[in-house]
Design a protein around this motif. Structure first.
Motif, PDB file in Angstrom:
ATOM      1  N   GLY A 128       7.936  61.145  34.528  1.00 35.84           N
ATOM      2  CA  GLY A 128       8.092  61.316  33.098  1.00 35.84           C
ATOM      3  C   GLY A 128       6.770  61.375  32.361  1.00 35.84           C
ATOM      4  N   PRO A 129       6.813  61.665  31.062  1.00 35.17           N
ATOM      5  CA  PRO A 129       5.604  61.798  30.250  1.00 35.17           C
ATOM      6  C   PRO A 129       5.099  60.443  29.760  1.00 35.17           C
ATOM      7  N   ASN A 155      -0.065  62.384  29.170  1.00 31.31           N
ATOM      8  CA  ASN A 155      -0.150  62.420  30.628  1.00 31.31           C
ATOM      9  C   ASN A 155       1.243  62.678  31.185  1.00 31.31           C
ATOM     10  N   TYR A 156       1.288  63.057  32.463  1.00 27.39           N
ATOM     11  CA  TYR A 156       2.576  63.157  33.160  1.00 27.39           C
ATOM     12  C   TYR A 156       2.481  62.315  34.425  1.00 27.39           C
ATOM     13  N   ASN A 157       3.460  61.423  34.618  1.00 28.59           N
ATOM     14  CA  ASN A 157       3.410  60.448  35.697  1.00 28.59           C
ATOM     15  C   ASN A 157       4.437  60.740  36.785  1.00 28.59           C
ATOM     16  N   LEU A 158       4.026  60.511  38.023  1.00 23.89           N
ATOM     17  CA  LEU A 158       4.895  60.557  39.194  1.00 23.89           C
ATOM     18  C   LEU A 158       4.672  59.267  39.974  1.00 23.89           C
ATOM     19  N   GLY A 159       5.743  58.643  40.452  1.00 25.32           N
ATOM     20  CA  GLY A 159       5.532  57.391  41.168  1.00 25.32           C
ATOM     21  C   GLY A 159       6.724  56.919  41.960  1.00 25.32           C
ATOM     22  N   TYR A 174       0.884  58.189  40.098  1.00 25.22           N
ATOM     23  CA  TYR A 174      -0.110  59.261  40.044  1.00 25.22           C
ATOM     24  C   TYR A 174       0.015  59.912  38.677  1.00 25.22           C
ATOM     25  N   SER A 175      -1.025  59.804  37.870  1.00 22.06           N
ATOM     26  CA  SER A 175      -0.979  60.243  36.477  1.00 22.06           C
ATOM     27  C   SER A 175      -1.826  61.500  36.299  1.00 22.06           C
TER      28      SER A 175
END
Length: 210
Positions: A128-129, A155-159, A174-175
């Motif tokens: 998500g953002p 930013n856009y985040n993945l985790g 991971y941003s």
């Protein structure tokens, strides 16, 4: 609301990034950007595991940038920028400082609630953002013609991570920077700074749910 579906807690993370800068003084590269954040978080999930989480955090980053003709060691005149006032030349120099901002991540998440172990461990993934508002930036010294700091950034985040005993959440994030915290004059001298925008940030987070 059922305590298993709606949870409120305190949260924080630390960021670590490798240094991508070239050697400025012939031996020492700039330090990698570091950072941390702390705040509150609310998580809402469904019996199927699909849900959302929203945070509000105070965040601090150490930002270190260099630019210019990095193949050569800068001279004293480069570093003093006239008159020995300690300010850096825009042809071969850099900026560094601490930046404080409000961070609001909004994530869609999936908690894998396996019946046999869901009271012990729950793996999850999210994306998500993240909205960031800078309220205490670094000093740009005499660089206003070259560098402009931006207040609003995304930013856009993945985790992914695990929830232990339903109350302790450990995650890796991971941003990816979707906007640039610094607006730079269009010049090849700033190529190293731009390269940092292209690489993501690595974060390790911890949340304690009540």
């Amino acid at each position: 609301a059922n305590a298993q579906l709606v949870q409120f807690g305190v949260t924080g993370d630390v960021a670590f990034d490798r240094s991508v800068a070239k050697h400025l003084d012939g031996g020492n590269p700039t330090q990698p950007d570091k950072g941390w954040s702390a705040g509150v978080k609310i998580k809402v999930s469904s019996p199927l595991g699909i849900g959302v989480d929203v945070g509000a955090k105070f965040a601090r980053e150490d930002r270190n940038y260099i630019w210019g003709k990095l193949d050569n060691v800068p001279t004293a005149d480069d570093l003093n920028n006239g008159g020995g006032n300690g300010q850096l030349s825009t042809e071969s120099g850099g900026i560094k400082g601490k930046v404080s901002f409000l961070s609001v991540p909004i994530n869609l998440r999936y908690d894998l609630k396996l019946p046999a172990v869901k009271r012990i461990v729950i793996p999850f993934a999210f994306t998500g953002p993240e909205f960031c508002y800078t309220f205490d930036g670094f000093s740009k010294k005499n660089l206003s013609d070259y560098v402009k700091e931006r207040k609003n950034n995304w930013n856009y985040n993945l985790g992914f991570g695990v929830i232990l005993a339903r109350h302790i959440e450990v995650s890796y994030v991971y941003s990816i920077r979707m906007t640039k915290p610094l607006g730079l004059r269009d010049s090849d001298d700033f190529a190293e700074v731009r390269s940092r925008y292209k690489s993501g940030r690595n974060k390790v987070g911890l949340t304690i749910y009540f």
